[in-house]
Every structure is written in C-alpha cells, then in structure tokens.
Design a protein around this motif. Structure first.
Motif, PDB file in Angstrom:
ATOM      1  N   LYS A  16      17.990 -23.373   5.940  1.00  0.00           N
ATOM      2  CA  LYS A  16      17.192 -23.125   5.800  1.00  0.00           C
ATOM      3  C   LYS A  16      16.079 -22.938   6.304  1.00  0.00           C
ATOM      4  CE  LYS A  16      18.407 -21.504   2.052  1.00  0.00           C
ATOM      5  NZ  LYS A  16      17.779 -22.022   0.091  1.00  0.00           N
ATOM      6  N   GLU A  17      14.482 -22.068   7.568  1.00  0.00           N
ATOM      7  CA  GLU A  17      13.884 -22.965   7.998  1.00  0.00           C
ATOM      8  C   GLU A  17      12.816 -24.239   6.621  1.00  0.00           C
ATOM      9  OE1 GLU A  17      12.181 -19.674  11.168  1.00  0.00           O
ATOM     10  OE2 GLU A  17      11.735 -18.991   8.629  1.00  0.00           O
ATOM     11  N   ALA A  30       4.336 -23.694  12.434  1.00  0.00           N
ATOM     12  CA  ALA A  30       5.776 -23.650  13.369  1.00  0.00           C
ATOM     13  C   ALA A  30       5.791 -24.455  14.830  1.00  0.00           C
ATOM     14  CB  ALA A  30       6.618 -22.591  13.774  1.00  0.00           C
ATOM     15  N   ASP A  72       9.524 -19.543  15.180  1.00  0.00           N
ATOM     16  CA  ASP A  72      10.246 -20.216  15.057  1.00  0.00           C
ATOM     17  C   ASP A  72      10.661 -21.332  13.855  1.00  0.00           C
ATOM     18  OD1 ASP A  72      11.886 -18.335  15.254  1.00  0.00           O
ATOM     19  OD2 ASP A  72      12.606 -18.291  16.485  1.00  0.00           O
ATOM     20  N   PHE A  73      10.283 -21.392  12.835  1.00  0.00           N
ATOM     21  CA  PHE A  73       9.962 -22.901  12.332  1.00  0.00           C
ATOM     22  C   PHE A  73      11.507 -23.882  12.109  1.00  0.00           C
ATOM     23  CE2 PHE A  73       6.915 -20.570  10.577  1.00  0.00           C
ATOM     24  CZ  PHE A  73       6.013 -20.985  10.099  1.00  0.00           C
ATOM     25  N   THR A  75      14.635 -26.202  11.649  1.00  0.00           N
ATOM     26  CA  THR A  75      15.048 -25.901   9.942  1.00  0.00           C
ATOM     27  C   THR A  75      15.450 -27.107  10.429  1.00  0.00           C
ATOM     28  OG1 THR A  75      17.820 -26.708  11.664  1.00  0.00           O
ATOM     29  CG2 THR A  75      16.732 -24.520  10.982  1.00  0.00           C
ATOM     30  N   LYS A 123      14.153 -19.974   3.935  1.00  0.00           N
ATOM     31  CA  LYS A 123      13.777 -20.997   4.016  1.00  0.00           C
ATOM     32  C   LYS A 123      12.976 -21.696   2.768  1.00  0.00           C
ATOM     33  CE  LYS A 123       9.413 -17.664   3.823  1.00  0.00           C
ATOM     34  NZ  LYS A 123       8.691 -16.966   4.172  1.00  0.00           N
TER      35      LYS A 123
END
Length: 162
Positions: A16-17, A30, A72-73, A75, A123
């Motif tokens: 998950k992020e 992010a 995009d964060f 992970t 997330k």
C-alpha cells in the motif's frame, strides 16, 4: 506507537501507499523522502528534580522541491526497505516510541507521535499529532489540576513550579 508496531504495520500493508497526516486534513505530499532515522536517548531531569530515561526512534520526512506535484506516494514496502537498511547499520530499539519529524513552509518543525492508523485496499495513513509540553512534577510544584486546565500560566515564574 512503538517502533516494532510501526514496522509490523508496514510489513502487513507493504503493498500500500504510505501516507502521513501531519495535521487534521493535511497530508505530507507524495514528494516526501525518508531522509534520516534517529535513535534518540533522552536522559532528563524535570522541574521537580525527578530523573527520567527513555529512547525514541525519529523518522525524518522531507519534501523534495524537485518532485513537487508528484502524485504517487512511497509504498510501505519501499519505506520498510529503507528502515531495514538503517537497522542493519544502526539497530533501532524496537520498544522505543516512534515519532515522525516533519515541517513545511506553513508548518513548524515538529516531532509528531502516531495518534491513529487507518487503511484501505490502497493506502495506509498514519495520523500524527503534536505532543504538548507539560509539567511532570505538578504535585511537587503545587500545581492544582484545575489551574492546569484553566490557566495557561500554571507553571509561570512565581507559581511554585519550575
């Protein structure tokens, strides 16, 4: 939250992020990086002459200006890789409190504790909070509980505390 609990959550949600809410409704963007892991030892004396000793793990989050606008964060898996690498060099104390150190142009530098964790399919969000300063020796200092609640100056000069 203890360091081992934080690492366990990252392991459980590694696909998950990874998001951090540094204030209600405010997420670290992010473009953040984990820039430093600090193994901190606190060896303190409070205003009542009581000694205390504990350890903390501080994870520093920094926003990269060159990646502003990134969507995009990181992970949990990537963060865990960073933390495991650090742990192999300077082992983290597993039962130490974990805190995130963060700031931006509108939020002062602070070491924030994990107040809550929520997740869904995509997330995991660590909700962070500020720990207010406090007089640990209220009884010694003669600070009544109602004075602490009703007055911002309960530990002011001349109050008998500090």
């Amino acid at each position: 939250m203890k360091t081992n609990e934080f690492l366990e959550l990252l392991n459980q949600h590694n696909n998950k992020e990874l998001l951090f809410e540094y204030a209600p409704g405010h997420i670290v963007p992010a473009n953040y990086h984990i820039t430093e892991i600090k193994n901190i030892t606190i060896d303190a004396v409070d205003c009542g002459a009581n000694t205390d000793f504990w350890k903390e793990t501080i994870i520093q989050l920094w926003e990269s200006p060159s990646e502003k606008g990134k969507t995009d964060f990181m992970t949990a898996y990537k963060a865990l890789g960073i933390l495991n690498k650090v742990d192999s060099i300077k082992p983290m104390v597993r039962d130490a409190e974990v805190k995130m150190e963060y700031s931006n142009s509108s939020f002062h530098t602070a070491q924030l504790f994990v107040d809550d964790v929520i997740w869904n399919d995509k997330k995991i969000i660590f909700k962070l909070a500020i720990e207010k300063t406090d007089c640990k020796a209220k009884e010694t200092c003669g600070v009544p509980v109602e004075a602490e609640i009703n007055s911002e100056n309960s530990c002011a000069p001349g109050s008998g505390c500090c």
